[in-house]
Scaffold this motif. Structure first.
Motif, PDB file in Angstrom:
ATOM      1  N   ASP A 173       0.835  -1.087  -0.174  1.00  0.00           N
ATOM      2  CA  ASP A 173       0.127   0.105  -0.047  1.00  0.00           C
ATOM      3  C   ASP A 173       0.983   1.264   0.001  1.00  0.00           C
ATOM      4  O   ASP A 173       1.601   1.779   0.938  1.00  0.00           O
ATOM      5  CB  ASP A 173      -0.910   0.029   1.063  1.00  0.00           C
ATOM      6  N   ARG A 175       0.069   4.223  -1.055  1.00  0.00           N
ATOM      7  CA  ARG A 175      -1.036   5.539  -1.200  1.00  0.00           C
ATOM      8  C   ARG A 175      -0.444   6.824  -0.187  1.00  0.00           C
ATOM      9  O   ARG A 175      -0.537   7.968  -0.367  1.00  0.00           O
ATOM     10  CB  ARG A 175      -2.457   5.288  -0.526  1.00  0.00           C
ATOM     11  N   ASP A 193      -0.778  -0.969  -4.159  1.00  0.00           N
ATOM     12  CA  ASP A 193      -1.812   0.313  -4.274  1.00  0.00           C
ATOM     13  C   ASP A 193      -1.293   1.453  -4.397  1.00  0.00           C
ATOM     14  O   ASP A 193      -0.705   2.007  -3.498  1.00  0.00           O
ATOM     15  CB  ASP A 193      -2.718  -0.078  -2.873  1.00  0.00           C
ATOM     16  N   ARG A 195      -3.432   4.095  -5.637  1.00  0.00           N
ATOM     17  CA  ARG A 195      -4.535   4.670  -5.892  1.00  0.00           C
ATOM     18  C   ARG A 195      -4.302   6.210  -5.330  1.00  0.00           C
ATOM     19  O   ARG A 195      -4.073   6.634  -4.138  1.00  0.00           O
ATOM     20  CB  ARG A 195      -5.807   4.192  -5.096  1.00  0.00           C
ATOM     21  N   VAL A 197      -2.036   8.468  -5.969  1.00  0.00           N
ATOM     22  CA  VAL A 197      -0.613   8.764  -5.720  1.00  0.00           C
ATOM     23  C   VAL A 197      -0.147   9.577  -7.089  1.00  0.00           C
ATOM     24  O   VAL A 197      -0.429   9.419  -8.228  1.00  0.00           O
ATOM     25  CB  VAL A 197       0.353   7.468  -5.736  1.00  0.00           C
ATOM     26  N   ALA A 217      -4.584   7.695  -9.684  1.00  0.00           N
ATOM     27  CA  ALA A 217      -3.328   8.232  -9.724  1.00  0.00           C
ATOM     28  C   ALA A 217      -2.912   9.188 -10.979  1.00  0.00           C
ATOM     29  O   ALA A 217      -3.624   9.332 -11.863  1.00  0.00           O
ATOM     30  CB  ALA A 217      -2.274   6.952  -9.897  1.00  0.00           C
TER      31      ALA A 217
END
Length: 252
Positions: A173, A175, A193, A195, A197, A217
């Protein structure tokens, strides 16, 4: 300028014949190198091109020859003779690698921050492009020649971003990580993950993005991101892409 994007209408179906692939989640059958795929038609076109993913050939949808197919397909096709086939298949593999190098060089040349190494990049580009006409070229030495200028261009564009080159980030993860300007060269980001970013000026050369979640992203200014990397990842309409990139059809 050398074409660096596949045009299957001008290729002898080289990727469908020259390359091997094992039966897996990405390929429905085993296929040996040099053996035509069962879906390849007599006119060198794929018989299931419009339904590859649902037919079990997901791997085909993430392959990009960077224009090597049409470059090597000039002249007679591989069906002409066994000698022609052997020559074309070996040459295709080399040109595909060299065209990917050229693709990265062209992107580096477009970076304003990399002006200091522009001359080096142009000299390497011209050398690699000329060498690609020779079926006997030494791909390893040419890739090594391009490595220094490309890394220099990346460093100038990234600034002082974190260095995560080659990092094993499978399923992580990310993020909350600050990845703007990061070096993610060769990083393994399978299932990561990402998402939301911001990957602006992050160097994604050779990063493995299979199944990486890129929903939301910002990839508009990501460095050296290829279309196959995008196609292998997960994204949606909220993923921000530059105008030069195609939004994969299977994204939600």
């Amino acid at each position: 300028m050398t074409e660096l994007r596949a045009d299957c209408s001008r290729c002898h179906g080289l990727c469908c014949v020259a390359l091997p692939f094992p039966k897996s989640a990405d390929f429905a059958v085993d296929k040996q190198a040099g053996k035509p795929c069962g879906n390849l038609r007599a006119d060198y076109r794929c018989g299931i091109h419009d339904r590859l993913r649902e037919s079990g050939y997901r791997g085909c949808t993430v392959f990009e020859c960077f224009g090597a197919g049409q470059r090597v397909s000039r002249g007679s096709g591989w069906r002409a003779s066994a000698a022609d086939a052997e020559r074309q298949f070996a040459w295709f593999g080399k040109v595909r690698e060299l065209h990917e190098v050229l693709w990265h060089i062209e992107e580096a040349l477009a970076l304003p921050e990399a002006a200091a190494v522009r001359g080096d990049l142009i000299r390497v580009r011209d050398t690699v492009d000329a060498a690609a006409e020779d079926p006997g070229c030494d791909v390893g030495s040419l890739r090594q020649l391009a490595l220094g200028p490309l890394r220099a261009a990346s460093g100038l564009a990234r600034g002082k971003g974190p260095d995560l080159g080659g990092a094993q980030l499978i399923g992580r993860d990310l993020r909350s990580r600050k990845l703007r300007g990061a070096s993610l060269r060769g990083a393994v980001l399978v299932g990561a993950d990402l998402r939301g970013v911001d990957l602006g000026r992050a160097d994604l050369t050779g990063a493995d993005l299979r199944g990486a979640d890129l929903r939301g992203a910002d990839l508009r200014r990501a460095l050296f991101l290829t279309q196959p990397q995008l196609t292998a990842a997960v994204g949606d309409r909220t993923t921000l892409l530059s105008p030069e990139k195609d939004r994969p059809a299977h994204w939600s």
